[in-house]
Scaffold this active site. Sequence first.
Site, PDB file in Angstrom:
ATOM      1  N   HIS A   1       0.835  -1.213   0.000  1.00 26.33           N
ATOM      2  CA  HIS A   1       0.000   0.000   0.000  1.00 26.33           C
ATOM      3  C   HIS A   1       0.863   1.254   0.000  1.00 26.33           C
ATOM      4  O   HIS A   1       0.599   2.223  -0.693  1.00 26.33           O
ATOM      5  CB  HIS A   1      -0.838   0.045   1.289  1.00 26.33           C
ATOM      6  CG  HIS A   1      -2.143  -0.639   1.153  1.00 26.33           C
ATOM      7  ND1 HIS A   1      -2.555  -1.621   2.007  1.00 26.33           N
ATOM      8  CD2 HIS A   1      -3.136  -0.467   0.258  1.00 26.33           C
ATOM      9  CE1 HIS A   1      -3.748  -2.043   1.650  1.00 26.33           C
ATOM     10  NE2 HIS A   1      -4.124  -1.358   0.593  1.00 26.33           N
TER      11      HIS A   1
ATOM     12  N   GLU B   1      11.184 -17.842 -27.877  1.00 27.06           N
ATOM     13  CA  GLU B   1      12.346 -17.698 -27.001  1.00 27.06           C
ATOM     14  C   GLU B   1      13.166 -18.983 -26.901  1.00 27.06           C
ATOM     15  O   GLU B   1      14.132 -19.053 -26.153  1.00 27.06           O
ATOM     16  CB  GLU B   1      11.935 -17.155 -25.616  1.00 27.06           C
ATOM     17  CG  GLU B   1      10.710 -17.770 -24.998  1.00 27.06           C
ATOM     18  CD  GLU B   1      10.218 -17.043 -23.747  1.00 27.06           C
ATOM     19  OE1 GLU B   1      10.843 -16.064 -23.306  1.00 27.06           O
ATOM     20  OE2 GLU B   1       9.202 -17.484 -23.186  1.00 27.06           O
TER      21      GLU B   1
ATOM     22  N   ASP C   1      15.280 -14.618 -23.099  1.00 29.87           N
ATOM     23  CA  ASP C   1      15.492 -16.065 -23.106  1.00 29.87           C
ATOM     24  C   ASP C   1      16.059 -16.569 -24.428  1.00 29.87           C
ATOM     25  O   ASP C   1      16.867 -17.494 -24.440  1.00 29.87           O
ATOM     26  CB  ASP C   1      14.181 -16.795 -22.795  1.00 29.87           C
ATOM     27  CG  ASP C   1      13.933 -16.835 -21.307  1.00 29.87           C
ATOM     28  OD1 ASP C   1      14.880 -17.144 -20.559  1.00 29.87           O
ATOM     29  OD2 ASP C   1      12.810 -16.520 -20.877  1.00 29.87           O
TER      30      ASP C   1
ATOM     31  N   CYS D   1       9.198  -8.436 -26.942  1.00 30.89           N
ATOM     32  CA  CYS D   1       8.946  -7.942 -25.593  1.00 30.89           C
ATOM     33  C   CYS D   1      10.141  -8.184 -24.661  1.00 30.89           C
ATOM     34  O   CYS D   1      10.054  -7.917 -23.469  1.00 30.89           O
ATOM     35  CB  CYS D   1       7.681  -8.554 -25.015  1.00 30.89           C
ATOM     36  SG  CYS D   1       7.761 -10.334 -24.870  1.00 30.89           S
TER      37      CYS D   1
HETATM   38  C1  PEP Z   1      12.058 -12.800 -22.483  1.00 37.25           C
HETATM   39  O1  PEP Z   1      12.486 -13.920 -22.217  1.00 37.25           O
HETATM   40  O2  PEP Z   1      12.613 -12.025 -23.284  1.00 37.25           O
HETATM   41  C2  PEP Z   1      10.844 -12.309 -21.832  1.00 37.25           C
HETATM   42  C3  PEP Z   1      10.286 -11.167 -22.200  1.00 37.25           C
HETATM   43  O3  PEP Z   1      10.341 -13.034 -20.820  1.00 37.25           O
HETATM   44  P1  PEP Z   1      10.963 -13.068 -19.332  1.00 37.25           P
HETATM   45  O4  PEP Z   1      11.993 -11.973 -19.249  1.00 37.25           O
HETATM   46  O5  PEP Z   1       9.819 -12.860 -18.423  1.00 37.25           O
HETATM   47  O6  PEP Z   1      11.537 -14.430 -19.263  1.00 37.25           O
HETATM   48 MG    MG Z   2      11.230 -15.335 -21.205  1.00 30.76          MG
END
Ligand code: PEP
Ligand code: MG
Length: 606
Positions: free
Chosen positions: A198, A440, A464, A511
């Site tokens: 919080h 990945e 990854d 991502c």
């Molecule tokens: C990644 O592996 O690039 C990814 C975005 O997932 P995480 O970092 O959560 O493994």
């Molecule tokens: Mg990942």
Amino acid sequence: MNSQKKNGPVVLKGVGASPGIAIGPAFLIDNLKIKILRKRIKEGDIDQEKERFVRAITEAEKQINRLLTEIPDELRKHSGIFETHLLMLKDPMLYERTLKLISKEKINAEWALSKVLDYARELFEQIKDQYIRERIEDLEYVVQRVQNLLSGNPLVDFSQLEKPVVLVAHDLSPADTVQMSKGKILAFVTDMGSRTSHTAILGRSLGLPAVVGLENAMSSILSGETLIVDGLSGNVIVAPDDKLLKHYNEKQQHYIRYQLDVIRNSNFPAETQDGFRLKIKANIEFLEEIPSIILHGAEGVGLYRSEYLYLAHKELPTDEVLFHTYKEVAERLSPYPATIRTLDIGGDKFVSSVSLGDEINPALGLRAIRLCLKEPRLFRTQLKAILKASAYGNVRILFPLISGKLEIIEVKKHLEETKEELWKDGIPFDEDIKLGIMIEVPTAVVMADSLAKEVDFFSIGTNDLIQYSLAIDRVNEYVAHLYEPLHPGVLRMIHRTVEAAHEAGIEAAMCGEMAGEAMYLPVLLGIGLDELSMNSLAIPKIKRMIRETKQERCSALVQELLVASTAQEIRENLLEFLISNFPEEFNSSQGMYPDFSGRDMYSLSP
Ligand code: PEP
Ligand code: MG
């Protein structure tokens, strides 16, 4: 006071809970150390003792009511916390029980109240519902307020402070935090806490820099010592020297300018000068981040790492908790998409509620989708919650660590069966919910053409993908230097994945952290990714760079990079491109523009 530190400045590392930089004297509030003593009360004094307790309760009520009237507008939504505290003060379990104990055991009010709290703790521990069980913290806070009044040690009134300070505490309650809006608090740091406590949430609402989870702030800082609080990196510097003060004063100025820039420009589109439009989304771990990602110009969430909801609790979150959280994410982002990644635990993320057994090599072990397919109940609970939430916004599902088509087929089987259950029960959901997979694992790249026929989008997880393709453990500091996004093999994999997606008519997103790092942007633009999803603080800079360039220039660069045979060659070529195409970011006299992508902005070196 600084001279008390013989060995120079000390850096304490915690969790950046609320961004910004503050510099000022420490003010310690010792809210841990009220010693409660047991005292025997004479028969004839019992009524007086009870009356003392009742007066303390009345005074506590007055204090909380006062807080409620003083609460600033931006925190009105949190006023329910104080209303709950008011109710607790008069709850028979606390009020009547304490009065009874005073007369029955002939003990002082403080001691009776402590016994009542112990008893309540035992009861709360047996409650199954996690949310209700955690309300013991509110009861503890209420009891502490009354104890402070009984022992003549009222909570600090921040408005009485003579000059602005950085507050240092073992922990801060929401009510303490609300009082901080009085303008005398520059920042706060605590031993306890996490980004979702919080207190951290309130810190962000108030726009006060904060670092929590420091563990030893109270024992390492002296009252009056100068502190630098860096809510961006989670560092707290005790007794900084002149060089550090200068560095952080500059960083503070940059941050202020950056914030102004963010608000001015973050919502301009991410479109290159030759009309190539990229979707820029945010990666989030917590629901509470949504207002900030919108402010930073995110067009939705490209990766919601849903495992943090599991990591935050000792028990598995229930179907209802998951649904309500996902629904809120979907509603708050709508019409932008909320891409919910299914549970990715194992590897370096563990939750006490799921036993994975001892693995010699967890990164190659029972992780992410493999765990979900082995534990269908765990998986189905989550799928059901995501599907239910999809009726309330633009929800997409993303599956992590997919290595081949059979996994997708199995995943889809679970999804279809879960949909059927919902149909039968008449529960609405988005029947066309979009499915994506994380790319990945190297075999997913090799098989990308075949996998692209099975799903609606790809999202490349470079964190990854690089770990598994270059065979380096991403959490092992001894091989960290081998982690190379510009390895020609890595670039070719990204390129191949995007090409396969486009050949199949689906979109390719990225991502992994690479997506939010400014220096890789020309490469990703040139490769033709449709979407980049990143830490929201990196968004304004990335969007600005996109607007400063042309896609055709980047794709010509990529053609050259794809035939290079070493990372060094690629890096040199890329740096030259960056310096001539983005002079403000890569070639100014300052050589930096704050990006706050988790790295110190002063180290733009490649
Ligand atoms: C990644 O592996 O690039 C990814 C975005 O997932 P995480 O970092 O959560 O493994
Ligand atoms: Mg990942």
